[in-house]
Design a protein around this motif. Structure first.
Motif, PDB file in Angstrom:
ATOM      1  N   THR A   7       0.854  -1.186   0.000  1.00 48.35           N
ATOM      2  CA  THR A   7       0.000   0.000   0.000  1.00 48.35           C
ATOM      3  C   THR A   7       0.887   1.231   0.000  1.00 48.35           C
ATOM      4  O   THR A   7       1.859   1.298   0.754  1.00 48.35           O
ATOM      5  CB  THR A   7      -0.907   0.031   1.250  1.00 48.35           C
ATOM      6  N   ALA A   8       0.554   2.205  -0.844  1.00 50.48           N
ATOM      7  CA  ALA A   8       1.233   3.502  -0.858  1.00 50.48           C
ATOM      8  C   ALA A   8       0.165   4.576  -0.717  1.00 50.48           C
ATOM      9  O   ALA A   8      -0.954   4.433  -1.228  1.00 50.48           O
ATOM     10  CB  ALA A   8       2.019   3.699  -2.147  1.00 50.48           C
ATOM     11  N   PHE A   9       0.514   5.634   0.006  1.00 49.40           N
ATOM     12  CA  PHE A   9      -0.445   6.679   0.334  1.00 49.40           C
ATOM     13  C   PHE A   9      -0.009   8.030  -0.211  1.00 49.40           C
ATOM     14  O   PHE A   9       1.179   8.350  -0.220  1.00 49.40           O
ATOM     15  CB  PHE A   9      -0.580   6.807   1.861  1.00 49.40           C
ATOM     16  N   GLY A  10      -1.003   8.836  -0.601  1.00 46.97           N
ATOM     17  CA  GLY A  10      -0.747  10.216  -0.998  1.00 46.97           C
ATOM     18  C   GLY A  10      -0.700  11.096   0.230  1.00 46.97           C
ATOM     19  O   GLY A  10      -0.955  10.657   1.351  1.00 46.97           O
ATOM     20  N   LYS A  11      -0.393  12.368   0.041  1.00 48.09           N
ATOM     21  CA  LYS A  11      -0.265  13.305   1.164  1.00 48.09           C
ATOM     22  C   LYS A  11      -1.566  13.497   1.934  1.00 48.09           C
ATOM     23  O   LYS A  11      -1.549  13.776   3.118  1.00 48.09           O
ATOM     24  CB  LYS A  11       0.250  14.646   0.658  1.00 48.09           C
ATOM     25  N   ALA A  12      -2.697  13.321   1.274  1.00 46.76           N
ATOM     26  CA  ALA A  12      -3.997  13.465   1.939  1.00 46.76           C
ATOM     27  C   ALA A  12      -4.485  12.142   2.528  1.00 46.76           C
ATOM     28  O   ALA A  12      -5.600  12.061   3.031  1.00 46.76           O
ATOM     29  CB  ALA A  12      -5.026  14.009   0.951  1.00 46.76           C
ATOM     30  N   GLY A  13      -3.645  11.100   2.462  1.00 45.63           N
ATOM     31  CA  GLY A  13      -4.010   9.808   3.024  1.00 45.63           C
ATOM     32  C   GLY A  13      -4.708   8.867   2.059  1.00 45.63           C
ATOM     33  O   GLY A  13      -5.059   7.755   2.428  1.00 45.63           O
ATOM     34  N   GLU A  14      -4.879   9.287   0.810  1.00 43.34           N
ATOM     35  CA  GLU A  14      -5.550   8.439  -0.182  1.00 43.34           C
ATOM     36  C   GLU A  14      -4.633   7.313  -0.640  1.00 43.34           C
ATOM     37  O   GLU A  14      -3.408   7.453  -0.618  1.00 43.34           O
ATOM     38  CB  GLU A  14      -6.025   9.265  -1.385  1.00 43.34           C
ATOM     39  N   LYS A  36       8.001  -2.347  -7.547  1.00 41.72           N
ATOM     40  CA  LYS A  36       6.730  -1.782  -8.018  1.00 41.72           C
ATOM     41  C   LYS A  36       6.619  -0.310  -7.655  1.00 41.72           C
ATOM     42  O   LYS A  36       6.154   0.497  -8.461  1.00 41.72           O
ATOM     43  CB  LYS A  36       5.548  -2.562  -7.429  1.00 41.72           C
ATOM     44  N   LEU A  37       7.043   0.046  -6.449  1.00 35.27           N
ATOM     45  CA  LEU A  37       7.010   1.454  -6.051  1.00 35.27           C
ATOM     46  C   LEU A  37       7.930   2.287  -6.934  1.00 35.27           C
ATOM     47  O   LEU A  37       7.581   3.400  -7.329  1.00 35.27           O
ATOM     48  CB  LEU A  37       7.414   1.605  -4.585  1.00 35.27           C
ATOM     49  N   GLU A  38       9.097   1.750  -7.253  1.00 37.65           N
ATOM     50  CA  GLU A  38      10.042   2.461  -8.126  1.00 37.65           C
ATOM     51  C   GLU A  38       9.447   2.656  -9.516  1.00 37.65           C
ATOM     52  O   GLU A  38       9.524   3.749 -10.089  1.00 37.65           O
ATOM     53  CB  GLU A  38      11.348   1.694  -8.211  1.00 37.65           C
ATOM     54  N   GLU A  39       8.829   1.602 -10.067  1.00 36.99           N
ATOM     55  CA  GLU A  39       8.217   1.687 -11.396  1.00 36.99           C
ATOM     56  C   GLU A  39       7.122   2.741 -11.443  1.00 36.99           C
ATOM     57  O   GLU A  39       6.946   3.425 -12.446  1.00 36.99           O
ATOM     58  CB  GLU A  39       7.629   0.336 -11.792  1.00 36.99           C
ATOM     59  N   LYS A  40       6.385   2.883 -10.346  1.00 35.03           N
ATOM     60  CA  LYS A  40       5.276   3.842 -10.289  1.00 35.03           C
ATOM     61  C   LYS A  40       5.719   5.200  -9.759  1.00 35.03           C
ATOM     62  O   LYS A  40       4.894   6.085  -9.543  1.00 35.03           O
ATOM     63  CB  LYS A  40       4.150   3.273  -9.418  1.00 35.03           C
ATOM     64  N   GLU A  41       7.043   5.347  -9.530  1.00 35.69           N
ATOM     65  CA  GLU A  41       7.626   6.593  -9.024  1.00 35.69           C
ATOM     66  C   GLU A  41       7.002   7.011  -7.699  1.00 35.69           C
ATOM     67  O   GLU A  41       6.672   8.177  -7.477  1.00 35.69           O
ATOM     68  CB  GLU A  41       7.526   7.703 -10.076  1.00 35.69           C
ATOM     69  N   LEU A  42       6.875   6.043  -6.787  1.00 39.27           N
ATOM     70  CA  LEU A  42       6.256   6.295  -5.488  1.00 39.27           C
ATOM     71  C   LEU A  42       7.203   6.001  -4.322  1.00 39.27           C
ATOM     72  O   LEU A  42       6.755   5.869  -3.177  1.00 39.27           O
ATOM     73  CB  LEU A  42       4.987   5.438  -5.339  1.00 39.27           C
ATOM     74  N   LEU A  43       8.499   5.923  -4.573  1.00 37.28           N
ATOM     75  CA  LEU A  43       9.445   5.609  -3.507  1.00 37.28           C
ATOM     76  C   LEU A  43       9.458   6.661  -2.397  1.00 37.28           C
ATOM     77  O   LEU A  43       9.770   6.341  -1.253  1.00 37.28           O
ATOM     78  CB  LEU A  43      10.855   5.434  -4.073  1.00 37.28           C
ATOM     79  N   ASN A  44       9.139   7.897  -2.706  1.00 36.62           N
ATOM     80  CA  ASN A  44       9.162   8.965  -1.701  1.00 36.62           C
ATOM     81  C   ASN A  44       7.826   9.159  -0.995  1.00 36.62           C
ATOM     82  O   ASN A  44       7.706  10.039  -0.154  1.00 36.62           O
ATOM     83  CB  ASN A  44       9.620  10.278  -2.336  1.00 36.62           C
ATOM     84  N   HIS A  45       6.845   8.337  -1.337  1.00 41.17           N
ATOM     85  CA  HIS A  45       5.542   8.413  -0.669  1.00 41.17           C
ATOM     86  C   HIS A  45       5.498   7.438   0.502  1.00 41.17           C
ATOM     87  O   HIS A  45       6.268   6.485   0.565  1.00 41.17           O
ATOM     88  CB  HIS A  45       4.418   8.057  -1.654  1.00 41.17           C
ATOM     89  N   SER A  46       4.610   7.700   1.434  1.00 34.64           N
ATOM     90  CA  SER A  46       4.410   6.761   2.539  1.00 34.64           C
ATOM     91  C   SER A  46       3.955   5.430   1.971  1.00 34.64           C
ATOM     92  O   SER A  46       3.104   5.385   1.081  1.00 34.64           O
ATOM     93  CB  SER A  46       3.358   7.293   3.505  1.00 34.64           C
ATOM     94  N   SER A  47       4.544   4.347   2.486  1.00 34.39           N
ATOM     95  CA  SER A  47       4.192   3.029   1.963  1.00 34.39           C
ATOM     96  C   SER A  47       4.434   1.968   3.027  1.00 34.39           C
ATOM     97  O   SER A  47       5.139   2.196   4.014  1.00 34.39           O
ATOM     98  CB  SER A  47       5.026   2.699   0.719  1.00 34.39           C
ATOM     99  N   ARG A  48       3.817   0.806   2.797  1.00 33.39           N
ATOM    100  CA  ARG A  48       4.023  -0.329   3.687  1.00 33.39           C
ATOM    101  C   ARG A  48       3.823  -1.618   2.919  1.00 33.39           C
ATOM    102  O   ARG A  48       3.099  -1.663   1.924  1.00 33.39           O
ATOM    103  CB  ARG A  48       3.077  -0.274   4.881  1.00 33.39           C
ATOM    104  N   ILE A  49       4.482  -2.655   3.404  1.00 30.05           N
ATOM    105  CA  ILE A  49       4.271  -4.015   2.913  1.00 30.05           C
ATOM    106  C   ILE A  49       4.020  -4.861   4.149  1.00 30.05           C
ATOM    107  O   ILE A  49       4.829  -4.841   5.089  1.00 30.05           O
ATOM    108  CB  ILE A  49       5.496  -4.545   2.140  1.00 30.05           C
ATOM    109  N   VAL A  50       2.902  -5.560   4.175  1.00 30.14           N
ATOM    110  CA  VAL A  50       2.556  -6.395   5.321  1.00 30.14           C
ATOM    111  C   VAL A  50       2.221  -7.802   4.866  1.00 30.14           C
ATOM    112  O   VAL A  50       1.753  -8.015   3.754  1.00 30.14           O
ATOM    113  CB  VAL A  50       1.378  -5.826   6.137  1.00 30.14           C
ATOM    114  N   LYS A  51       2.503  -8.777   5.747  1.00 28.20           N
ATOM    115  CA  LYS A  51       2.135 -10.167   5.494  1.00 28.20           C
ATOM    116  C   LYS A  51       0.635 -10.320   5.703  1.00 28.20           C
ATOM    117  O   LYS A  51       0.031  -9.576   6.480  1.00 28.20           O
ATOM    118  CB  LYS A  51       2.813 -11.096   6.490  1.00 28.20           C
TER     119      LYS A  51
END
Length: 61
Positions: A7-14, A36-51
């Motif tokens: 999951t990756a989040f925008g600044k407004a939490g979306e 996947k985050l790198e491909e979508k250019e989202l490395l600098n956004h809040s993100s998480r990976i959970v089991k």
């Protein structure tokens, strides 16, 4: 294979990304998720990976 959730989040939490991954280990799941985050250019956004069992594999505030 285990299920993981990326999951990756925008600044407004979306949700910018909300995907299911399958991997044989936590390390593999993190590699797949970060790619996947790198491909979508989202490395600098809040993100998480959970089991699917609830364990946190990656968190970036």
């Amino acid at each position: 294979m285990s299920k993981y959730y990326l999951t990756a989040f925008g600044k407004a939490g979306e949700h910018l990304v909300n995907e299911t991954l399958e991997a044989t280990s936590d390390n593999e799941a993190k590699e797949i998720g970060m790619k996947k985050l790198e491909e979508k250019e989202l490395l600098n956004h809040s993100s998480r990976i959970v089991k699917s069992s609830g364990g946190l594999v990656h968190f970036h505030p």
